[in-house]
Design a protein around this motif. Structure first.
Motif, PDB file in Angstrom:
ATOM      1  N   GLN A   9      13.176  38.472  80.446  1.00  0.00           N
ATOM      2  CA  GLN A   9      12.129  39.020  79.588  1.00  0.00           C
ATOM      3  C   GLN A   9      10.890  38.129  79.580  1.00  0.00           C
ATOM      4  O   GLN A   9       9.760  38.627  79.609  1.00  0.00           O
ATOM      5  N   PHE A  82       7.797  47.697  80.732  1.00  0.00           N
ATOM      6  CA  PHE A  82       8.141  48.994  81.324  1.00  0.00           C
ATOM      7  C   PHE A  82       7.360  50.124  80.665  1.00  0.00           C
ATOM      8  O   PHE A  82       7.817  51.243  80.601  1.00  0.00           O
ATOM      9  N   VAL A  88       7.865  55.753  78.506  1.00  0.00           N
ATOM     10  CA  VAL A  88       8.541  54.531  78.937  1.00  0.00           C
ATOM     11  C   VAL A  88       9.328  54.814  80.216  1.00  0.00           C
ATOM     12  O   VAL A  88       9.813  55.928  80.429  1.00  0.00           O
ATOM     13  N   CYS A  89       9.432  53.822  81.069  1.00  0.00           N
ATOM     14  CA  CYS A  89      10.142  53.980  82.335  1.00  0.00           C
ATOM     15  C   CYS A  89      11.582  54.435  82.075  1.00  0.00           C
ATOM     16  O   CYS A  89      12.323  53.771  81.352  1.00  0.00           O
ATOM     17  N   ASN A  92      14.439  51.755  82.857  1.00  0.00           N
ATOM     18  CA  ASN A  92      14.372  50.383  82.337  1.00  0.00           C
ATOM     19  C   ASN A  92      15.749  49.785  82.038  1.00  0.00           C
ATOM     20  O   ASN A  92      15.958  48.599  82.275  1.00  0.00           O
ATOM     21  N   GLU A  93      16.683  50.551  81.563  1.00  0.00           N
ATOM     22  CA  GLU A  93      18.023  50.002  81.302  1.00  0.00           C
ATOM     23  C   GLU A  93      18.769  49.738  82.609  1.00  0.00           C
ATOM     24  O   GLU A  93      19.511  48.768  82.729  1.00  0.00           O
ATOM     25  N   ARG A  96      17.484  46.548  83.905  1.00  0.00           N
ATOM     26  CA  ARG A  96      18.076  45.428  83.159  1.00  0.00           C
ATOM     27  C   ARG A  96      19.422  45.031  83.762  1.00  0.00           C
ATOM     28  O   ARG A  96      19.689  43.855  84.009  1.00  0.00           O
TER      29      ARG A  96
END
Length: 142
Positions: A9, A82, A88-89, A92-93, A96
């Motif tokens: 992050q 993101f 939001v993308c 994104n998860e 991650r």
């Protein structure tokens, strides 16, 4: 892997994977003393917010502890690697999980050393090491 994610992050805060984007103004508004008419497009830049001293204390310093613990929270839309909101993308998860798995694999199986010290980051338009980040990998003996 909580600390590993905090490191990721902080890396994304300093060099966001998405430089910015256009947004269409849906109603007449004012921002920073400027009038922005409905229908105009504005370009937002994640790094401007991520390096804001009023949001992130000592923003030039690499400090993964900014993201440790539930007590660390930031204003809405102040940390947007993101993007955010309804656009939001969607991956994104997934990103991650990918980041955590790759970092974990590299850390437990390899040691590495950089070949270009203090390599600058270019933006064309996304952050990228100017020399391609050449490293020497050495497989650890198990």
């Amino acid at each position: 892997m909580k600390y590993t994610w905090s490191v990721a992050q902080e890396l994304m805060r300093m060099n966001p994977p998405v430089f910015g984007g256009f947004k269409k103004v849906v109603k007449d508004t004012s921002f920073g003393g400027f009038d922005i008419p409905k229908g105009w497009q504005v370009f937002w830049v994640a790094t401007v917010t991520h390096m804001e001293k009023n949001i992130f204390l000592d923003p030039e310093r690499f400090d993964p502890s900014r993201f440790m613990g539930r007590s660390k929270s930031f204003l809405p839309f102040s940390y947007i690697p993101f993007t955010a909101g309804p656009h939001v993308c969607p991956g994104n998860e997934f990103a991650r999980i990918e980041v955590l798995l790759i970092l974990h694999h590299l850390i437990i199986n390899y040691s590495w050393s950089e070949m270009v010290f203090d390599e600058p980051i270019t933006r064309n338009p996304l952050p990228y090491p100017a020399k391609g980040l050449p490293i020497k990998l050495h497989r650890l003996e198990k």
